[in-house]
Structures are given as C-alpha cells and as structure tokens.
Design an enzyme around this catalytic site. Structure first.
Site, PDB file in Angstrom:
ATOM      1  N   GLY A   1       0.695   6.832   3.265  1.00 46.52           N
ATOM      2  CA  GLY A   1       2.144   6.666   2.814  1.00 46.52           C
ATOM      3  C   GLY A   1       0.819   7.235   1.317  1.00 46.52           C
TER       4      GLY A   1
ATOM      5  N   ALA B   1       2.043  10.597  -0.139  1.00 49.26           N
ATOM      6  CA  ALA B   1       2.419  11.590  -0.401  1.00 49.26           C
ATOM      7  C   ALA B   1       2.989  11.047  -1.515  1.00 49.26           C
ATOM      8  CB  ALA B   1       2.673  11.977   0.571  1.00 49.26           C
TER       9      ALA B   1
ATOM     10  N   LEU C   1       5.028   7.269  10.891  1.00 49.31           N
ATOM     11  CA  LEU C   1       5.174   5.937  11.971  1.00 49.31           C
ATOM     12  C   LEU C   1       5.567   5.536  12.215  1.00 49.31           C
ATOM     13  CD1 LEU C   1       2.299   5.000   9.001  1.00 49.31           C
ATOM     14  CD2 LEU C   1       1.169   5.609  11.080  1.00 49.31           C
TER      15      LEU C   1
ATOM     16  N   SER D   1       4.135  -7.418   1.357  1.00 45.59           N
ATOM     17  CA  SER D   1       4.983  -7.285  -0.695  1.00 45.59           C
ATOM     18  C   SER D   1       5.241  -8.977  -1.431  1.00 45.59           C
ATOM     19  CB  SER D   1       6.656  -6.186  -0.465  1.00 45.59           C
ATOM     20  OG  SER D   1       7.659  -6.817  -1.370  1.00 45.59           O
TER      21      SER D   1
ATOM     22  N   TYR E   1      14.050  -5.899   5.771  1.00 46.50           N
ATOM     23  CA  TYR E   1      13.177  -4.714   4.556  1.00 46.50           C
ATOM     24  C   TYR E   1      11.932  -6.932   4.501  1.00 46.50           C
ATOM     25  CZ  TYR E   1       9.799  -4.283   0.842  1.00 46.50           C
ATOM     26  OH  TYR E   1       8.720  -3.557  -0.254  1.00 46.50           O
TER      27      TYR E   1
HETATM   28  N1  LIG Z   1       7.685  -0.390  -4.919  1.00 49.24           N
HETATM   29  C1  LIG Z   1       7.503  -1.419  -4.498  1.00 49.24           C
HETATM   30  O1  LIG Z   1       8.439  -1.870  -6.019  1.00 49.24           O
HETATM   31  C2  LIG Z   1       7.021  -2.227  -4.075  1.00 49.24           C
HETATM   32  C3  LIG Z   1       7.465  -3.106  -3.822  1.00 49.24           C
HETATM   33  C4  LIG Z   1       6.383  -3.839  -3.007  1.00 49.24           C
HETATM   34  C5  LIG Z   1       5.584  -3.697  -1.701  1.00 49.24           C
HETATM   35  N2  LIG Z   1       5.731  -2.457  -2.093  1.00 49.24           N
HETATM   36  C6  LIG Z   1       4.878  -1.771  -0.653  1.00 49.24           C
HETATM   37  O2  LIG Z   1       4.511  -0.483  -1.330  1.00 49.24           O
HETATM   38  C7  LIG Z   1       4.134   0.620   0.009  1.00 49.24           C
HETATM   39  C8  LIG Z   1       4.181   1.842  -0.678  1.00 49.24           C
HETATM   40  O3  LIG Z   1       5.376   2.294  -1.674  1.00 49.24           O
HETATM   41  P1  LIG Z   1       5.803   2.941  -3.060  1.00 49.24           P
HETATM   42  O4  LIG Z   1       6.063   2.121  -4.301  1.00 49.24           O
HETATM   43  O5  LIG Z   1       4.542   3.726  -3.134  1.00 49.24           O
HETATM   44  O6  LIG Z   1       6.882   3.976  -2.145  1.00 49.24           O
HETATM   45  P2  LIG Z   1       6.947   5.404  -2.202  1.00 49.24           P
HETATM   46  O7  LIG Z   1       8.081   5.881  -1.404  1.00 49.24           O
HETATM   47  O8  LIG Z   1       7.468   5.579  -3.125  1.00 49.24           O
HETATM   48  O9  LIG Z   1       6.118   5.892  -1.047  1.00 49.24           O
HETATM   49  C9  LIG Z   1       5.878   5.423   0.760  1.00 49.24           C
HETATM   50  C10 LIG Z   1       5.261   6.530   1.044  1.00 49.24           C
HETATM   51  O10 LIG Z   1       5.703   5.290   1.843  1.00 49.24           O
HETATM   52  C11 LIG Z   1       5.741   7.221   3.171  1.00 49.24           C
HETATM   53  N3  LIG Z   1       6.302   7.313   4.427  1.00 49.24           N
HETATM   54  C12 LIG Z   1       7.965   6.100   4.650  1.00 49.24           C
HETATM   55  N4  LIG Z   1       8.131   6.421   6.199  1.00 49.24           N
HETATM   56  C13 LIG Z   1       6.690   6.703   6.378  1.00 49.24           C
HETATM   57  C14 LIG Z   1       6.760   7.401   7.941  1.00 49.24           C
HETATM   58  N5  LIG Z   1       7.748   6.864   9.047  1.00 49.24           N
HETATM   59  N6  LIG Z   1       5.473   7.216   8.306  1.00 49.24           N
HETATM   60  C15 LIG Z   1       4.903   8.040   7.509  1.00 49.24           C
HETATM   61  N7  LIG Z   1       4.529   7.888   6.211  1.00 49.24           N
HETATM   62  C16 LIG Z   1       6.044   6.846   5.784  1.00 49.24           C
HETATM   63  C17 LIG Z   1       6.531   8.261   2.320  1.00 49.24           C
HETATM   64  O11 LIG Z   1       6.840   9.312   2.419  1.00 49.24           O
HETATM   65  C18 LIG Z   1       5.771   8.052   1.236  1.00 49.24           C
HETATM   66  O12 LIG Z   1       5.240   9.179   0.825  1.00 49.24           O
HETATM   67  C19 LIG Z   1       5.552   0.009   0.912  1.00 49.24           C
HETATM   68  O13 LIG Z   1       4.761  -0.685   1.736  1.00 49.24           O
HETATM   69  C20 LIG Z   1       5.980  -0.965   0.157  1.00 49.24           C
HETATM   70  O14 LIG Z   1       6.581  -0.810   1.142  1.00 49.24           O
HETATM   71  C21 LIG Z   1       6.557  -1.447  -2.932  1.00 49.24           C
END
Ligand SMILES: NC(=O)c1ccc[n+]([C@@H]2O[C@H](COP(=O)([O-])OP(=O)(O)OC[C@H]3O[C@@H](n4cnc5c(N)ncnc54)[C@H](O)[C@@H]3O)[C@@H](O)[C@H]2O)c1
Length: 282
Positions: free
Chosen positions: A9, A11, A43, A112, A154
C-alpha cells in the site's frame, strides 16, 4: 544500521508515509502496490499475491528485515475481504521465509478500530479457517444486498486479520523464529480512503458517533507510520500478537475495561510445549 523492509500500500496514505519515514531513517524500502511501486501487484487475487511475494524476494535478494503489510480497501465489496484479510495473510506467510534470514526480523499488519464494530461471524470464521472460496461467497452475497449489508465486510475483514495475528504470533512459525508479529488499529486517518467521508459536516457527525476519538481527533498518516516503523524496528523485541490501537481513545471508550474479564474465574496454565520455549531477542 540500515535494514530492508517491504511495505504494501506504498502508493498512498499510511503506506506511503511509512515508506517515506523508513527511507528518511536510512533504510531500504521495497514498495508494493496495485497502482505503482517497486513491485506492482494486485493483492486481491492468488496470482497477484504470488507476483507480490516473488517480486519482493527478487528485489530483496531473499532476505528481509521487516514487513509492513498495510495495503487495504474500505469498500462494501467482496474485494475488501480478499485484500484486507487474504492478501495480507498471504503476503506475510509468503515473505516469512525471507524474514527468518534476518538477525532481527519483524512483521506488522494494518488492521483498524473497525475490529470493534459489528461483524458477520460466519465470514470471520471462514477467513480464520483460511477458506477463501467460502469467505468470498459469503462476501459476494452480502455485497449484493446493498451498501448497508456490505458495510459489515470491512470490520469483518479487520477483525479476522487481528485475530489471525493473535493466533499466529506466539507459534513456532513466528515467535519460535524470533519474529514479533503484530498489528496496528488506527482510528480515522486523514488519507484518500476516508477523504470523502470526512469532507462534510454530516459525514464527520455520523463518524463521531461510531468512532469517538477524544484524544487529539483524527490522525495524520505520519502518526500511524511512526508506530508501524517502531513495531518493525530492532527496538521492538517483545511485543507479540498485539493489535495496538492508535485511535485517540476509541478502543477504550467503546470497550471500557471489560478486556480484563477473560480469566476472572479460572487460573491459566500453558500446556502447549511450543508456547513454553523461548527464543533470544535479535
Ligand atoms: N484511513 C483510515 O482512516 C484508516 C483507518 C483504519 C485503518 N486503515 C487501514 O490503513 C491501511 C492503509 O489505508 P490508507 O488509509 O492509507 O488508504 P489509502 O487508500 O490511502 O491507501 C491504500 C493503499 O492500498 C493499495 N491497495 C488497495 N488495494 C490493493 C490491492 N488489491 N493490491 C495492492 N495494493 C492495494 C492502494 O492502491 C493504496 O495505495 C488500510 O489497510 C486501511 O484499511 C485506514
């Protein structure tokens, strides 16, 4: 000393911030993402996971010091289960042999605070049984019922992931090989994943009822990155199987202190010989 890490993740959001922080500290980072990165792989599918693992092993030369399995989706669709649970588990299991080659290996997944929300129990069970066909069949059915039913996907994917981490961490595969395996559970983090949700007052009000964050409010991605970086650092020698809530107090508000009630009535004895063995810290 410079270490080599894989971060999924990478990117966007938390993964991007973690990769940047680790690089600033002088480490080598192999970024994995479906959009762009050192290894571009999806993934959500078994084939994509194989590509991800092979790509990282090629780049790393077969030895890794840490894995940050962070990629995730928060859509009311079956793909969320495929990526968040099965993609994360496959990556960690696939890269574990490369971690074993390190002097101080570490692994962490991004879960999360949604672990605390209502889940679909049969779906969580199917995830924990490693039965992806069944899990995805259940998920597709929930998705087809519309966004309200799909909203449980989720939390279910993250509950399963945190429970998997807790089950696996003390086993010979992880603790027995000297690898601390843990998870982080962020509250709301200002990333593209939730940007639309927190853009309006109505969205923020709705969230506040479900995700109370009395300490400092919403997080920045860098604040989660700091915890992830510590959990995969050499300094982390003894944290094992934990889901560390970095959520401004959401967990303690929602669960209070009832987490201590598990052994109120009976003393606990460890009977599994593997769980009695210790591995020196590296
Ligand atoms: N943002 C929030 O509030 C929050 C809260 C709790 C947990 N999370 C968790 O944090 C992690 C990162 O999320 P974020 O907030 O940075 O979101 P984000 O959308 O900014 O980043 C997620 C990244 O995962 C990559 N991704 C998604 N599907 C994919 C796949 N099939 N194969 C490879 N890469 C893939 C995306 O391209 C993206 O770059 C996640 O697991 C999310 O569930 C986020």
């Amino acid at each position: 000393m410079s270490r080599t890490y894989a971060v999924t993740g990478s990117a966007s959001g938390i993964g991007q911030a973690t990769a940047a922080l680790l690089r600033r500290r002088g480490h080598r980072v192999i970024g994995v993402d479906v959009r762009s990165g050192d290894v571009v792989a999806d993934l959500s599918t078994p084939h994509g996971r194989e590509e991800a693992v092979e790509g990282v092993l090629d780049e790393a030369g077969g030895r890794l010091d840490g894995v940050v399995a962070n990629a995730g989706l928060a859509l009311p669709t079956a793909a969320t289960v495929a990526v968040n649970h099965f993609g994360t588990v496959a990556l960690l299991e696939g890269l574990r042999p490369a971690l074993v080659c390190s002097r101080a290996p570490r692994a962490v997944a991004t879960s999360s605070m949604a672990t605390l929300l209502p889940v679909h129990a049969p779906l969580v069970d199917a995830c924990l049984a490693g039965d992806e066909d069944l899990a995805l069949a259940i998920a597709v059915e929930l998705e087809a019922r519309g966004p309200e039913a799909g909203a449980v996907l989720y939390p279910s994917s993250k509950r399963a992931l945190s429970r998997w981490v807790r089950r696996e961490a003390p086993t010979p595969r992880w603790a027995g090989c000297g690898i601390p395996l843990n998870a982080v559970a962020p509250g709301i983090v200002r990333t593209p994943m939730v940007a639309d949700l927190i853009a309006t007052e109505q969205g923020r009000d709705a969230l506040a009822g479900v995700v109370p964050m009395p300490l400092h409010g919403y997080l920045e991605a860098e604040q989660v990155a700091a915890l992830l970086a510590w959990l995969v650092s050499e300094e982390n020698t003894h944290v094992c199987g934990q889901t560390v809530y970095v959520d401004g107090g959401c967990d303690v508000v929602l669960r209070g202190d009832d987490v201590w009630s598990w052994n109120d009535s009976a003393p606990v004895a460890v009977t599994d010989p593997a769980a009695r063995e210790t591995v020196p810290a590296g």
